[in-house]
Design an enzyme around this catalytic site. Structure first.
Site, PDB file in Angstrom:
ATOM      1  N   GLN A 374       7.917  -1.575  -3.348  1.00 27.85           N
ATOM      2  CA  GLN A 374       6.624  -1.837  -3.993  1.00 27.85           C
ATOM      3  C   GLN A 374       6.460  -3.326  -4.306  1.00 27.85           C
ATOM      4  O   GLN A 374       7.284  -3.917  -4.996  1.00 27.85           O
ATOM      5  CB  GLN A 374       6.485  -1.035  -5.287  1.00 27.85           C
ATOM      6  CG  GLN A 374       6.480   0.467  -5.080  1.00 27.85           C
ATOM      7  CD  GLN A 374       7.844   1.098  -5.232  1.00 27.85           C
ATOM      8  OE1 GLN A 374       8.879   0.464  -4.979  1.00 27.85           O
ATOM      9  NE2 GLN A 374       7.893   2.352  -5.634  1.00 27.85           N
ATOM     10  N   GLN A 396       4.208  -2.337   1.244  1.00 27.27           N
ATOM     11  CA  GLN A 396       4.028  -1.169   0.381  1.00 27.27           C
ATOM     12  C   GLN A 396       3.233  -1.556  -0.862  1.00 27.27           C
ATOM     13  O   GLN A 396       3.545  -2.539  -1.539  1.00 27.27           O
ATOM     14  CB  GLN A 396       5.384  -0.586  -0.031  1.00 27.27           C
ATOM     15  CG  GLN A 396       5.262   0.681  -0.873  1.00 27.27           C
ATOM     16  CD  GLN A 396       6.599   1.386  -1.062  1.00 27.27           C
ATOM     17  OE1 GLN A 396       7.576   1.077  -0.395  1.00 27.27           O
ATOM     18  NE2 GLN A 396       6.634   2.343  -1.963  1.00 27.27           N
ATOM     19  N   ASP A 397       2.172  -0.763  -1.163  1.00 30.52           N
ATOM     20  CA  ASP A 397       1.363  -0.944  -2.376  1.00 30.52           C
ATOM     21  C   ASP A 397       0.588  -2.256  -2.380  1.00 30.52           C
ATOM     22  O   ASP A 397       0.572  -2.988  -3.372  1.00 30.52           O
ATOM     23  CB  ASP A 397       2.233  -0.863  -3.634  1.00 30.52           C
ATOM     24  CG  ASP A 397       2.788   0.531  -3.874  1.00 30.52           C
ATOM     25  OD1 ASP A 397       2.468   1.434  -3.087  1.00 30.52           O
ATOM     26  OD2 ASP A 397       3.541   0.711  -4.839  1.00 30.52           O
ATOM     27  N   ASP A 418       1.431   3.704   1.225  1.00 31.59           N
ATOM     28  CA  ASP A 418       0.517   3.817   0.064  1.00 31.59           C
ATOM     29  C   ASP A 418      -0.202   2.495  -0.193  1.00 31.59           C
ATOM     30  O   ASP A 418      -0.318   2.053  -1.347  1.00 31.59           O
ATOM     31  CB  ASP A 418       1.304   4.216  -1.193  1.00 31.59           C
ATOM     32  CG  ASP A 418       2.156   5.459  -1.003  1.00 31.59           C
ATOM     33  OD1 ASP A 418       1.789   6.307  -0.178  1.00 31.59           O
ATOM     34  OD2 ASP A 418       3.195   5.574  -1.681  1.00 31.59           O
ATOM     35  N   ARG A 486      -1.737  10.490   0.891  1.00 30.48           N
ATOM     36  CA  ARG A 486      -0.919  11.560   0.314  1.00 30.48           C
ATOM     37  C   ARG A 486      -1.160  11.577  -1.203  1.00 30.48           C
ATOM     38  O   ARG A 486      -1.564  10.565  -1.800  1.00 30.48           O
ATOM     39  CB  ARG A 486       0.563  11.342   0.630  1.00 30.48           C
ATOM     40  CG  ARG A 486       1.163  10.043   0.104  1.00 30.48           C
ATOM     41  CD  ARG A 486       2.654   9.987   0.353  1.00 30.48           C
ATOM     42  NE  ARG A 486       3.257   8.739  -0.117  1.00 30.48           N
ATOM     43  CZ  ARG A 486       4.567   8.559  -0.268  1.00 30.48           C
ATOM     44  NH1 ARG A 486       5.415   9.556   0.019  1.00 30.48           N
ATOM     45  NH2 ARG A 486       5.041   7.399  -0.696  1.00 30.48           N
TER      46      ARG A 486
END
Length: 580
Positions: A374, A396-397, A418, A486
């Protein structure tokens, strides 16, 4: 004084006898007196009885209002008991609005208690680096929660006369939805290592209690406002103005600001230039010098250059605008990440919380890479914030749409796992959304929406966008499956509509988080998408997934409805479409 028994015996205290006729008259007079006294006693008793009965009736009516209001909540026992146990609280309740206000005031006290508890925890010895950061995150989000609750009470006092019903309802729901999100954010900061769990356990009960109290207030607000709007719609056979007026301006925006924001060229208040040719060399310095709680737009011009810094636009820095030269050359970059000891929340290269934030022609970047997990490029918790022609680049993120109402138009968002996530009410319109090559064994998820309560007015809407892949992923896309999203939290809500979806997206469309978690409670919708990746026949068969076929249903996720855009987007000067 003559005693009654002496009168009946015909004797006085002196022992002198009196005649029968006189005794009879005296007896009758005494009897009348006794009747009068009895009548007075009875009257007084009756008045007291009726007064007590009246008090009971008032109390009973208040209890009925309390029970009725609490019946619409997810935690009715908590709702009722929290107020019923406060001395004198119930007797003051005469409407559902009273119950909501009383509940918000009690919640505020609980939040203040949690703030003190976190402060106490910060004094613990042997805290890890991330635990210290996470506790700081908690203090920040709890402080924001206090502001949101106070503002909600103020807004409730003005309800329903200050604004249109639908806007008033959206404002109230936004405030309490954000308050709920803040409690989750605090706890999420302690979910990276096993060691974090001990601190999380110390906070858990208090945070969950506040979250449930906020949930109850939100449910009652929704029940009250939905009922009032339905009644108004029955009385007025016309479409509400905020649904059709694309040029409506906020009351606080001056005429000068309107002209300024509508013009193609704007005059900045200050200039940031890394070479020293402006007023400041860093963006952070320019933000720090900006006035607090400004009601007019404060424009910070950021000249071409790479600014390696972490920038925070705090809640007091309202109505700030970042104006870049060009998003290809105006770059704010950083590399904070979870692996190196940050929290996801704190890893953001740029974090904006102050209401009314705008950005144009800038790149927000986190270069930590997929191996660092993250690592956020941009975190946004600013209500009524908008971004135009901006790039958000990370892995990520990438883009953390944390809370409140947000709008993105003409932007590029690129990442891996994500990479658009959070629990704001966020609409992305006319954007390019590109998955990039992730780490070995990873799958790409375009979204991970974090709604925890079914009454929150939050979700991620991707409208009229282009979902594809960067060149580094295209060559190996068969080795790295990519999905539309998701469910990060139980009531995750994401809608993709009128967008072009390339074949980089797996035919299933959506992916699980863990087992069957949230598959029945989430809402994932697709409407009128095109492209090789838009074929819906092979999509997941979860209860919460839906191919939307009704334009009326899809309209609920357009900016005009989902983020009340007609009341504020016009003030940004950015292009937008309110409807389908």
């Amino acid at each position: 004084m003559v005693r009654a028994e002496e009168l009946l015996s015909g004797k006085l205290e002196s022992g002198t006898h009196i005649s029968i006729s006189k005794r009879k008259k005296i007896f009758l007079a005494l009897f009348a007196t006794l009747l009068l006294v009895a009548a007075i006693v009875g009257l007084v008793a009756g008045v007291n009885s009726r007064k007590k009965s009246g008090d009971n009736e008032v109390l009973s009516a208040s209890h009925v209002i309390l029970k009725s209001s609490c019946s619409s909540t997810l935690y009715p026992d908590l709702c009722y008991a929290s107020l019923a146990t406060v001395p004198g609280a119930v007797s003051k309740l005469s409407s559902q609005k009273d119950v909501i206000e009383a509940s918000l005031n009690l919640t505020t006290k609980a939040v203040e208690h949690n703030f003190r508890a976190v402060e106490k925890l910060t004094k613990r010895k042997n805290l890890t680096k991330r635990e210290k950061v996470a506790l700081h995150d908690c203090l920040e989000t709890i402080d924001e929660t206090l502001d949101e609750l106070h503002k909600a009470v103020e807004d409730l006092h003005e309800y329903p006369n200050k604004k249109s019903l639908s806007l008033h309802a959206d404002d109230l729901k936004t405030l309490i939805s954000a308050a709920i999100t803040n409690q989750e954010t605090c706890l999420d900061g302690f979910s990276h290592d096993d060691a974090d769990k001990h601190v999380r356990e110390a906070l858990l009960d208090g945070q969950v209690h506040v979250e449930r109290m906020c949930s109850n207030a939100l449910a009652m607000i929704k029940n009250m406002t939905d009922t009032d709007i339905a009644n108004e719609n029955k009385m007025v056979n016309r479409k509400l103005m905020e649904d059709v007026d694309e040029t409506k301006w906020p009351e606080w925006l001056s005429a000068a600001d309107r002209r300024l924001l509508q013009s193609s060229s704007v005059t900045p208040n200050v200039v940031v230039a890394a070479d020293g040719s402006g007023d400041y060399k860093t963006v952070s310095a320019a933000v720090a010098a900006a006035p607090d709680n400004s009601k007019t737009r404060y424009i910070i011009s950021i000249k071409a250059g790479k600014y390696s810094e972490n920038v925070e636009v705090t809640k007091k820095k309202k109505n700030i605008m970042f104006l870049g030269d060009d998003r290809r050359t105006t770059i704010i970059t950083g590399n904070r990440n979870v692996v190196d000891g940050s929290t996801t929340f704190n890893s953001a290269t740029v974090a904006v919380v102050g209401e009314g934030f705008l950005a144009r022609d800038i790149t927000f970047e986190n270069t930590a890479g997929h191996a660092k997990h993250q690592a956020v490029a941009l975190r946004v918790g600013a209500d009524l914030s908008a971004f135009y022609r901006c790039d958000m680049l990370a892995y990520q993120d990438t883009l953390y749409v944390h809370s409140n109402r947000q709008f993105y138009v003409g932007c590029l968002i690129a990442g891996t796992v994500d990479f658009i996530f959070g629990n704001a009410a966020a609409v992305l319109q006319d954007c390019d959304i590109h998955a990039r090559r992730p780490g070995s064994g990873q799958k790409n998820m375009v979204t991970a929406q974090g709604r925890t309560d079914p009454n929150q007015n939050t979700g991620i809407v991707i409208q009229k966008c282009r979902i594809g892949a960067t060149s580094d992923l295209l060559a190996v896309k068969s080795s790295f499956p990519t999905y539309l999203g998701r469910p990060w939290k139980e009531y995750s809500r994401t809608v993709i509509m009128q967008s072009s979806i390339s074949d980089v997206i797996h035919p299933d469309g959506w992916h699980i988080w863990s087992g069957t978690f949230a598959l029945d409670t989430l809402f994932y919708g697709e409407y009128q998408n095109t492209g090789l990746g838009a074929e819906a026949s092979g999509r997941v068969t979860w209860k919460g997934f839906k191919v939307i076929t009704s334009a009326t249903e899809a309209q609920a996720y357009t900016p005009g409805t989902f983020i009340a855009a007609s009341s504020w987007l016009g003030s940004t000067g950015f292009p937008f479409s309110l409807g389908l």
